[in-house]
Scaffold this active site. Structure first.
Site, PDB file in Angstrom:
ATOM      1  N   ASP A  36       0.847  -1.248   0.185  1.00  0.00           N
ATOM      2  CA  ASP A  36      -0.024  -0.104   0.048  1.00  0.00           C
ATOM      3  C   ASP A  36       0.836   1.155   0.162  1.00  0.00           C
ATOM      4  OD1 ASP A  36      -2.143   2.177   0.874  1.00  0.00           O
ATOM      5  OD2 ASP A  36      -3.287   0.152   1.002  1.00  0.00           O
ATOM      6  N   ASP A  62       3.363   2.588  -4.605  1.00  0.00           N
ATOM      7  CA  ASP A  62       2.464   3.019  -5.223  1.00  0.00           C
ATOM      8  C   ASP A  62       2.191   2.411  -6.459  1.00  0.00           C
ATOM      9  OD1 ASP A  62       1.359   5.109  -7.013  1.00  0.00           O
ATOM     10  OD2 ASP A  62       2.844   6.702  -6.393  1.00  0.00           O
ATOM     11  N   VAL A  63       1.175   1.991  -6.635  1.00  0.00           N
ATOM     12  CA  VAL A  63       0.755   1.095  -7.584  1.00  0.00           C
ATOM     13  C   VAL A  63       0.441   1.718  -8.900  1.00  0.00           C
ATOM     14  CG1 VAL A  63      -0.432  -0.837  -6.368  1.00  0.00           C
ATOM     15  CG2 VAL A  63      -1.790   1.303  -6.951  1.00  0.00           C
ATOM     16  N   TYR A 158     -15.660   6.448 -12.127  1.00  0.00           N
ATOM     17  CA  TYR A 158     -15.574   5.345 -11.487  1.00  0.00           C
ATOM     18  C   TYR A 158     -16.124   4.328 -12.388  1.00  0.00           C
ATOM     19  CZ  TYR A 158     -15.647   1.866  -7.707  1.00  0.00           C
ATOM     20  OH  TYR A 158     -15.573   0.954  -7.012  1.00  0.00           O
ATOM     21  N   LYS A 162     -13.958   0.833 -13.617  1.00  0.00           N
ATOM     22  CA  LYS A 162     -14.466  -0.692 -13.318  1.00  0.00           C
ATOM     23  C   LYS A 162     -14.821  -1.423 -14.441  1.00  0.00           C
ATOM     24  CE  LYS A 162     -12.977  -0.396  -9.102  1.00  0.00           C
ATOM     25  NZ  LYS A 162     -11.709  -1.032  -8.531  1.00  0.00           N
ATOM     26  N   THR A 193     -16.736  -0.087   4.155  1.00  0.00           N
ATOM     27  CA  THR A 193     -15.427   0.318   4.312  1.00  0.00           C
ATOM     28  C   THR A 193     -15.369   2.020   4.114  1.00  0.00           C
ATOM     29  OG1 THR A 193     -14.937   0.162   1.959  1.00  0.00           O
ATOM     30  CG2 THR A 193     -14.602  -1.996   3.320  1.00  0.00           C
ATOM     31  N   THR A 201     -21.209   9.380   1.410  1.00  0.00           N
ATOM     32  CA  THR A 201     -21.082  10.996   2.062  1.00  0.00           C
ATOM     33  C   THR A 201     -20.918  11.909   1.026  1.00  0.00           C
ATOM     34  OG1 THR A 201     -20.081   9.915   4.132  1.00  0.00           O
ATOM     35  CG2 THR A 201     -19.684  12.293   3.494  1.00  0.00           C
TER      36      THR A 201
END
Length: 264
Positions: A36, A62-63, A158, A162, A193, A201
């Site tokens: 991570d 750092d991916v 997003y 995906k 999560t 939110t």
């Protein structure tokens, strides 16, 4: 699902689905490399694994950077000489109305969610192929979403990312099949999560007609046939199956983990 002595790299291991996946795989006997960009969070994940008698090491990672992937693979090769599984769990969720999503933010979404999976699968292929030749198979699990299967308001960037992960997974399953590397995608719905609750939110912040986060989660639960939002363990159990030998004839698949939400 026995994973004894399998070497598995999990990205996004500092919290949420990534952390629980590390814990669940380690509990079944796997040797975990938890990576991570959040060094402290990944280290805490490893501490929890070791407290339960498992084996784990953390990697600052750092991916989105090709050189970081090369460094991680060198560490794994030096320590283990093989890699049996890669779980691409690191991710970002941008929640904005389409016209308020500037191109820089859109590109950041694609870089974290898509480019990292591309880089990871490329970097890991050689070590995965080595393990597959020795043991008969290896596994890549890519985290997508039900929003990689259907649209969602305020989630245009997003959904784009995906959906790309979903089809990249299928393409790689075809190409890597000859190497006995299985490649599958997992598609959660709302998971409780920090990422999932943060997205709710943000939806409220940008105008969703919901009075509170609790009301938003309750709404999802009421619309879900199984009557609740997912917990990280619900998703981690499916990932564990895909990493285990029990899934040796499963590749190119998309496994939806949403309590039936998207079946309606």
């Amino acid at each position: 699902m026995q994973l004894k002595d399998k070497v598995i790299l999990v990205t996004g291991a500092a919290s949420g689905i990534g952390r629980q996946t590390c814990l669940s795989l380690a509990a079944r006997g796997a040797r975990i490399h938890a990576s991570d960009i959040d060094r402290d969070g990944a280290a805490e994940t490893c501490r929890r694994i070791e407290a339960e008698g498992g084996r784990a090491s953390f990697l600052h990672h750092d991916v989105t950077q090709p050189e970081a992937w090369r460094d991680v693979m060198q560490v794994i090769e030096r320590q283990n000489g093989r890699l049996d599984g890669l779980v691409n769990s690191a991710g970002l969720m941008v929640v904005r109305p389409f016209q308020q999503t500037d191109f820089e933010l859109y590109r950041r979404q694609q870089t974290v969610n898509v480019d990292s999976v591309w880089l990871g699968c490329q970097a890991a292929q050689s070590l995965l192929a080595r393990a597959a030749e020795e043991s008969g198979g290896a596994s890549i699990v890519n985290l997508s979403s039900i929003l990689g299967l259907k649209g969602g308001s305020m989630h245009s960037a997003y959904c784009t990312s995906k959906g790309a992960v979903r089809l990249l997974t299928k393409a790689l399953a075809i190409e890597m099949g000859k190497l006995k590397i299985r490649v599958n995608s997992v598609h959660p719905g709302l998971v409780e999560t920090p990422l999932g609750l943060g997205s709710m939110t943000d939806m409220i912040k940008y105008g969703a007609p919901l009075p509170s986060l609790d009301a938003a989660v309750s709404m999802v639960a009421q619309r879900t046939p199984l009557g609740r939002a997912a917990q990280p363990l619900d998703v981690a159990n499916v990932i564990a199956f895909l990493c285990a030998d029990e899934s040796q004839y499963v590749t190119g698949s998309e496994l939806t983990v949403d309590g039936g939400f998207s079946a309606q």
